[in-house]
Design a protein around this motif. Structure first.
Motif, short mmCIF file in Angstrom:
data_model
loop_
_atom_site.label_atom_id
_atom_site.label_comp_id
_atom_site.label_asym_id
_atom_site.label_seq_id
_atom_site.Cartn_x
_atom_site.Cartn_y
_atom_site.Cartn_z
N GLY A 142 -7.28 -10.87 -9.30
CA GLY A 142 -7.09 -9.61 -8.59
C GLY A 142 -7.11 -8.40 -9.48
O GLY A 142 -7.12 -7.27 -9.00
N LYS A 157 0.84 -1.21 0.00
CA LYS A 157 0.00 0.00 0.00
C LYS A 157 0.87 1.25 0.00
O LYS A 157 0.53 2.24 -0.66
CB LYS A 157 -0.93 0.01 1.20
CG LYS A 157 -1.94 1.15 1.15
CD LYS A 157 -3.00 1.03 2.22
CE LYS A 157 -4.03 2.16 2.10
NZ LYS A 157 -5.10 2.03 3.13
N SER A 164 -4.34 -4.79 -9.10
CA SER A 164 -5.64 -4.26 -9.50
C SER A 164 -5.61 -2.75 -9.64
O SER A 164 -6.16 -2.18 -10.60
CB SER A 164 -6.71 -4.68 -8.49
OG SER A 164 -7.97 -4.15 -8.84
N ALA A 165 -4.95 -2.06 -8.70
CA ALA A 165 -4.87 -0.60 -8.75
C ALA A 165 -4.12 -0.15 -10.00
O ALA A 165 -4.51 0.84 -10.65
CB ALA A 165 -4.18 -0.07 -7.50
N ARG A 177 -6.41 -0.66 -13.09
CA ARG A 177 -7.48 0.34 -13.19
C ARG A 177 -6.95 1.63 -13.81
O ARG A 177 -7.69 2.34 -14.50
CB ARG A 177 -8.08 0.62 -11.82
CG ARG A 177 -8.97 -0.47 -11.28
CD ARG A 177 -9.83 0.05 -10.13
NE ARG A 177 -9.04 0.61 -9.06
CZ ARG A 177 -8.58 -0.09 -8.03
NH1 ARG A 177 -8.82 -1.39 -7.95
NH2 ARG A 177 -7.87 0.49 -7.07
N ARG A 189 1.74 1.70 -3.50
CA ARG A 189 0.65 2.26 -4.29
C ARG A 189 0.57 3.78 -4.11
O ARG A 189 0.32 4.52 -5.07
CB ARG A 189 -0.69 1.63 -3.88
CG ARG A 189 -0.80 0.17 -4.20
CD ARG A 189 -2.24 -0.30 -4.29
NE ARG A 189 -3.01 -0.10 -3.07
CZ ARG A 189 -3.08 -0.96 -2.07
NH1 ARG A 189 -2.39 -2.09 -2.12
NH2 ARG A 189 -3.84 -0.73 -1.02
N ASP A 218 0.83 -9.05 -4.39
CA ASP A 218 -0.25 -8.27 -3.80
C ASP A 218 -1.29 -7.95 -4.88
O ASP A 218 -1.07 -7.14 -5.77
CB ASP A 218 0.30 -6.96 -3.21
CG ASP A 218 -0.77 -6.22 -2.42
OD1 ASP A 218 -0.98 -6.55 -1.26
OD2 ASP A 218 -1.38 -5.30 -3.00
N ARG A 219 -2.43 -8.59 -4.77
CA ARG A 219 -3.45 -8.45 -5.82
C ARG A 219 -4.09 -7.07 -5.83
O ARG A 219 -4.54 -6.59 -6.88
CB ARG A 219 -4.51 -9.55 -5.65
CG ARG A 219 -3.92 -10.94 -5.81
CD ARG A 219 -4.96 -12.03 -5.68
NE ARG A 219 -4.35 -13.35 -5.87
CZ ARG A 219 -5.03 -14.50 -5.86
NH1 ARG A 219 -6.35 -14.47 -5.67
NH2 ARG A 219 -4.40 -15.64 -6.04
N LYS A 220 -4.14 -6.42 -4.67
CA LYS A 220 -4.69 -5.06 -4.64
C LYS A 220 -3.79 -4.10 -5.40
O LYS A 220 -4.28 -3.19 -6.08
CB LYS A 220 -4.84 -4.61 -3.18
CG LYS A 220 -5.94 -5.34 -2.42
CD LYS A 220 -6.08 -4.79 -1.01
CE LYS A 220 -7.19 -5.50 -0.25
NZ LYS A 220 -7.34 -4.98 1.13
N LEU A 221 -2.48 -4.30 -5.30
CA LEU A 221 -1.56 -3.45 -6.05
C LEU A 221 -1.72 -3.68 -7.55
O LEU A 221 -1.80 -2.73 -8.33
CB LEU A 221 -0.13 -3.73 -5.62
CG LEU A 221 0.99 -3.03 -6.43
CD1 LEU A 221 0.83 -1.52 -6.37
CD2 LEU A 221 2.36 -3.44 -5.91
#
Length: 342
Positions: free
Chosen positions: A212, A113, A146-147, A150, A116, A141-144
């Motif tokens: 992710g 995070k 994904s961000a 996007r 990110r 890190d799937r959130k990274l």
């Protein structure tokens, strides 16, 4: 460092602009990584028993996340943030003693995070870059991921062997199992120069879907790929990378980006040996960021000075110095007046 009042984030922004002015290219790469600072006591902000990559084991240390800007022109560190372990966030008194800002001390912020946030700051500052690269600590890190997708930011990030990936024919599998089941065509390519010459490996690409990211796979005009790197001398040594790129991106470009990921390791080594990145005796949050940012500024100055010196067409030609600025004239006048008074 502890008593100063200047803003570290303003210096960071000025440093980033300085690096962009001389090193930026449209195909530049933002690289995320972390490094540890070994400590003996427990009073320094963020210090705790945690994994230190420089020794490969649990150490009493501070860990910080950095962002580097790398291109074929040069590389430099442009952002940094000290990681705050959970033990610190659960001890308000300890945070007050180390002068850690309340918003930062309220909850644990993961290292990906923090990464990110750094990428987002670069986007807002309109830093020209074409790729993002990182090791498996961030690639998994799937959130990274994904961000980044996007925002349509291409990336090449290492993933561990147990990360899952899917194809239309195989379903969801671990990356090592998938690579063993599907036919791969390897190409021998260099990903850049190393200490012992060109770093050459065998490389292969496979179209996949990474979890992710976007709900229905990669966004329009983009593609998910699995990049496989195999050692030439020991074919059993295989590494895997998650890739999100524009359709028809050649493998040579992806390998180039992957090679530039190692540039942040060079930045750490040079900053620690030549710019005192890890030579400090400060304990508070602000003092740490002041020292680290000044060391990063010194590294950027050395890097850009070296780059511009190598690019000079005729070293014997005298350098035309710019005219003194208005501020310089004011300072000179003030100095002359003081000398006359004395």
């Amino acid at each position: 460092m502890a008593r100063s009042t200047w803003c570290t984030d303003q210096l960071r922004d000025a440093l980033r602009s300085f690096v962009v002015q001389f090193l930026a290219r449209p195909d530049g790469v933002l690289v995320l990584d972390e490094t540890a600072f070994l400590k003996k006591g427990r009073m320094s902000a963020g210090v705790a028993p945690q994994y230190a990559g420089i020794t490969g084991q649990i150490e009493n240390c501070q860990v910080a996340v950095f962002c580097a800007y790398a291109s074929d022109t040069g590389r430099a560190l442009i952002d940094r943030e000290l990681y705050l372990p959970a033990a610190w966030c659960q001890d308000a008194g300890r945070c007050r003693t180390a002068r850690i800002p309340k918003p930062r001390a309220k909850a644990v912020v993961t290292k990906p995070k923090l990464g990110r946030r750094m990428v987002e700051r670069c986007r807002r500052a309109k830093v020209p870059f074409g790729w993002m690269a990182a090791d498996s600590a961030y690639g998994q890190d799937r959130k990274l991921r994904s961000a980044l997708e996007r925002r349509r930011i291409p990336y090449v990030m290492a993933v561990p062997v147990d990360e899952t990936v899917s194809t239309h024919g195989t379903g969801s599998l671990r990356v090592d199992k998938l690579a063993a089941r599907i036919p791969l065509i390897f190409e021998r390519r260099s990903c850049g120069k190393g200490a012992k010459g060109l770093r050459s490996y065998d490389w292969a690409l496979a179209e996949v879907t990474w979890p992710g990211g976007a709900e229905n796979g990669p966004r329009r005009g983009c593609i998910h790929l699995l990049l496989v790197r195999r050692s030439i001398t020991d074919p059993a040594q295989i590494a895997y990378f998650a890739v999100h790129a524009k359709v028809s991106t050649p493998i040579g470009e992806i390998v180039r980006v992957m090679g530039l990921r190692w540039s942040i390791e060079d930045c750490f080594e040079t900053a620690k040996s030549d710019c005192g990145l890890d030579h400090y005796e400060v304990r508070t949050w602000d003092a740490w960021h002041r020292h680290i940012t000044l060391s990063m500024a010194a590294l950027a100055f050395l890097t850009i000075t070296d780059t511009r010196s190598r690019d000079l067409e005729d070293p014997t030609e005298p350098v035309q110095l710019p005219a003194p600025s208005d501020l310089t004239r004011v300072l000179e006048k003030g100095g002359r007046r003081a000398a006359l008074k004395n």
